[in-house]
Motif scaffolding. Structure first.
Motif, PDB file in Angstrom:
ATOM      1  N   TRP A  74     -54.679  63.721  87.181  1.00 27.56           N
ATOM      2  CA  TRP A  74     -54.191  65.467  87.335  1.00 27.56           C
ATOM      3  C   TRP A  74     -52.991  65.126  87.720  1.00 27.56           C
ATOM      4  N   ASP A  75     -52.983  63.131  88.735  1.00 22.65           N
ATOM      5  CA  ASP A  75     -51.531  63.515  89.227  1.00 22.65           C
ATOM      6  C   ASP A  75     -50.554  62.409  87.612  1.00 22.65           C
ATOM      7  N   SER A  76     -49.238  63.415  87.675  1.00 28.93           N
ATOM      8  CA  SER A  76     -49.242  62.831  85.933  1.00 28.93           C
ATOM      9  C   SER A  76     -48.674  61.627  86.380  1.00 28.93           C
ATOM     10  N   TYR A  77     -48.165  60.857  87.373  1.00 32.57           N
ATOM     11  CA  TYR A  77     -47.482  59.485  87.549  1.00 32.57           C
ATOM     12  C   TYR A  77     -49.041  58.258  86.596  1.00 32.57           C
ATOM     13  N   GLN A  78     -49.857  58.389  87.547  1.00 33.09           N
ATOM     14  CA  GLN A  78     -51.372  57.993  86.866  1.00 33.09           C
ATOM     15  C   GLN A  78     -51.531  57.768  85.941  1.00 33.09           C
ATOM     16  N   ALA A  79     -51.560  59.529  85.615  1.00 31.17           N
ATOM     17  CA  ALA A  79     -51.713  59.739  83.905  1.00 31.17           C
ATOM     18  C   ALA A  79     -51.067  58.999  83.132  1.00 31.17           C
ATOM     19  N   THR A  80     -49.576  58.713  83.099  1.00 33.57           N
ATOM     20  CA  THR A  80     -48.548  58.076  82.455  1.00 33.57           C
ATOM     21  C   THR A  80     -49.195  56.510  82.723  1.00 33.57           C
ATOM     22  N   ILE A  81     -48.531  55.983  83.616  1.00 33.37           N
ATOM     23  CA  ILE A  81     -49.376  54.726  83.775  1.00 33.37           C
ATOM     24  C   ILE A  81     -51.020  54.254  82.839  1.00 33.37           C
ATOM     25  N   GLY A  82     -51.788  55.188  82.850  1.00 36.21           N
ATOM     26  CA  GLY A  82     -53.135  54.589  82.255  1.00 36.21           C
ATOM     27  C   GLY A  82     -52.972  55.056  81.132  1.00 36.21           C
ATOM     28  N   MET A  83     -51.936  56.029  80.493  1.00 41.04           N
ATOM     29  CA  MET A  83     -51.991  55.725  79.059  1.00 41.04           C
ATOM     30  C   MET A  83     -51.117  54.637  78.739  1.00 41.04           C
ATOM     31  N   ALA A  84     -50.383  54.034  78.933  1.00 41.16           N
ATOM     32  CA  ALA A  84     -49.375  52.593  78.808  1.00 41.16           C
ATOM     33  C   ALA A  84     -50.264  51.528  79.017  1.00 41.16           C
ATOM     34  N   VAL A  85     -51.061  51.671  79.643  1.00 40.80           N
ATOM     35  CA  VAL A  85     -52.427  50.616  80.318  1.00 40.80           C
ATOM     36  C   VAL A  85     -52.919  50.689  78.536  1.00 40.80           C
ATOM     37  N   ILE A  86     -53.311  51.786  78.492  1.00 45.28           N
ATOM     38  CA  ILE A  86     -54.491  52.042  77.343  1.00 45.28           C
ATOM     39  C   ILE A  86     -53.491  51.634  76.115  1.00 45.28           C
ATOM     40  N   ASN A  87     -52.354  51.795  76.297  1.00 44.86           N
ATOM     41  CA  ASN A  87     -51.841  51.346  74.704  1.00 44.86           C
ATOM     42  C   ASN A  87     -51.527  49.751  74.770  1.00 44.86           C
ATOM     43  N   SER A  88     -51.312  49.639  76.024  1.00 47.64           N
ATOM     44  CA  SER A  88     -51.201  47.785  76.032  1.00 47.64           C
ATOM     45  C   SER A  88     -52.003  47.188  75.190  1.00 47.64           C
ATOM     46  N   VAL A  89     -53.265  47.547  74.846  1.00 41.45           N
ATOM     47  CA  VAL A  89     -54.429  47.194  74.304  1.00 41.45           C
ATOM     48  C   VAL A  89     -54.773  47.575  73.395  1.00 41.45           C
ATOM     49  N   ILE A  90     -55.194  49.221  72.930  1.00 40.84           N
ATOM     50  CA  ILE A  90     -54.786  49.399  71.434  1.00 40.84           C
ATOM     51  C   ILE A  90     -54.104  49.458  70.214  1.00 40.84           C
ATOM     52  N   ASN A  91     -52.572  49.063  70.783  1.00 38.52           N
ATOM     53  CA  ASN A  91     -51.708  49.385  70.069  1.00 38.52           C
ATOM     54  C   ASN A  91     -51.115  47.659  69.357  1.00 38.52           C
ATOM     55  N   SER A  92     -51.754  46.328  70.401  1.00 38.55           N
ATOM     56  CA  SER A  92     -51.523  45.361  69.969  1.00 38.55           C
ATOM     57  C   SER A  92     -52.123  44.423  69.433  1.00 38.55           C
ATOM     58  N   THR A  93     -53.115  45.413  69.161  1.00 35.60           N
ATOM     59  CA  THR A  93     -54.810  44.666  67.862  1.00 35.60           C
ATOM     60  C   THR A  93     -54.713  45.513  66.525  1.00 35.60           C
ATOM     61  N   SER A  94     -53.908  47.020  66.714  1.00 32.25           N
ATOM     62  CA  SER A  94     -54.400  47.949  65.609  1.00 32.25           C
ATOM     63  C   SER A  94     -54.238  47.585  64.194  1.00 32.25           C
ATOM     64  N   PRO A  95     -55.425  48.036  63.626  1.00 34.41           N
ATOM     65  CA  PRO A  95     -54.740  47.660  62.320  1.00 34.41           C
ATOM     66  C   PRO A  95     -54.120  48.607  61.170  1.00 34.41           C
ATOM     67  N   LEU A  96     -53.998  49.379  61.794  1.00 34.33           N
ATOM     68  CA  LEU A  96     -53.446  50.896  61.249  1.00 34.33           C
ATOM     69  C   LEU A  96     -51.418  50.103  61.354  1.00 34.33           C
ATOM     70  N   LEU A  97     -51.409  49.370  61.626  1.00 32.32           N
ATOM     71  CA  LEU A  97     -50.226  49.075  62.053  1.00 32.32           C
ATOM     72  C   LEU A  97     -49.877  48.408  60.718  1.00 32.32           C
ATOM     73  N   LEU A  98     -50.779  47.774  60.823  1.00 30.82           N
ATOM     74  CA  LEU A  98     -50.361  46.623  59.423  1.00 30.82           C
ATOM     75  C   LEU A  98     -50.665  47.575  58.129  1.00 30.82           C
ATOM     76  N   GLN A  99     -51.048  48.952  58.148  1.00 32.03           N
ATOM     77  CA  GLN A  99     -50.989  49.380  57.045  1.00 32.03           C
ATOM     78  C   GLN A  99     -49.910  50.671  56.883  1.00 32.03           C
ATOM     79  N   ALA A 100     -49.193  51.124  57.874  1.00 35.72           N
ATOM     80  CA  ALA A 100     -48.693  52.389  57.613  1.00 35.72           C
ATOM     81  C   ALA A 100     -47.037  52.174  57.485  1.00 35.72           C
ATOM     82  N   GLN A 101     -47.044  52.698  56.682  1.00 38.47           N
ATOM     83  CA  GLN A 101     -44.989  52.622  56.375  1.00 38.47           C
ATOM     84  C   GLN A 101     -43.839  52.510  57.635  1.00 38.47           C
ATOM     85  N   ARG A 102     -43.437  51.495  57.336  1.00 40.24           N
ATOM     86  CA  ARG A 102     -41.984  51.438  58.526  1.00 40.24           C
ATOM     87  C   ARG A 102     -40.902  52.728  57.829  1.00 40.24           C
TER      88      ARG A 102
END
Length: 253
Positions: A74-102
């Motif tokens: 519930w601490d906004s700064y910790q939640a922000t760090i957690g989300m950025a860390v998670i995205n560093s994993v998910i978004n670096s390998t997601s096949p959806l990005l290859l399918q998405a329209q730029r």
């Protein structure tokens, strides 16, 4: 099978739990938080400054799994760090990005999503969660209502969501709602609308369709060095000109 939107936090932790990476860098910029771990992850920074973060200077070298759990905080700064860390994993390998329209833009790059959807939303009741810089140019072309925690001019306060979202045809929901914990309720209220989850905070996960998300409008990293420098130097919308590019993908059935 539908997944309740409250389960977003379980989903994010499950999808990032395989990573054995450690955090190489965290930058808490004025507008964006940058994490380099397994890849690059972003999250919008909290709006209120804080001079007493007790963990400052201790995050580099920590395991992704340890900091990812902060997304529940519930601490906004910790939640922000957690989300950025998670995205560093998910978004670096997601096949959806290859399918998405730029998306290319004839105007401001940070508004490329609205330019893309403009032909579909004209004549519809549209609610946008968050005041995007420059959005006013599209408010003249479509019936757009903006909900804001700190409303200005014609914006409505965020509590209006209870009344407006169930009647909307289209809802554009900032993915920062995941970190600030408003995501579950806003998604619940938007089930009758075409729902676009958008912004650099967006995790590229197909399971979001089972929560009622129809489109993902996140970003692809185009220049890591320029992105890092721009965030470190206080950049906001400028990251769309130098470091990231909006992409859109329809994910519902």
């Amino acid at each position: 099978m539908k997944i309740h939107p409250r389960e977003i936090y379980d989903l994010l932790l499950e999808k990032s739990s395989h990573s054995n990476a450690t955090v190489q860098e965290i930058i808490l910029g004025l507008t964006w938080t940058f994490c380099q771990a397994e890849g690059i992850g972003l999250c919008m920074s909290p709006g209120q400054p804080n001079r007493t973060l007790s963990w400052s200077g201790t995050l580099v070298g920590q395991a992704v799994a340890d900091l990812a759990s902060w997304v529940r905080s519930w601490d906004s700064y910790q939640a922000t760090i957690g989300m950025a860390v998670i995205n560093s994993v998910i978004n670096s390998t997601s096949p959806l990005l290859l399918q998405a329209q730029r998306l290319s833009s004839h105007g401001s790059a940070n508004l490329a999503v609205f330019e893309h959807f403009l032909p579909l939303i004209q004549g519809k009741r549209v609610v946008v969660i968050g005041r995007y810089p420059g959005l006013s140019q599209y408010e003249q072309q479509a019936d757009i209502t903006v909900l804001e925690r700190q409303p200005i001019a014609q914006d409505l306060p965020d509590i209006a969501c209870e009344y407006l979202l169930p009647e909307a045809d289209w809802v554009f929901l900032t993915a920062t709602s995941i970190a600030n914990k408003t995501f579950p309720r806003l998604v619940e209220l938007s089930q009758q609308a075409q729902l676009v989850l958008m912004g650099p905070t967006t995790p590229w996960l197909p399971e979001l369709a089972e929560m009622g998300i129809n489109y993902l409008a996140g970003v692809a990293i185009t220049d890591t060095n320029a992105l890092r420098q721009t965030i470190a130097e206080g950049g906001g919308t400028r990251i769309f000109d130098v470091g990231v590019e909006y992409c859109v993908l329809k994910i519902d059935n």
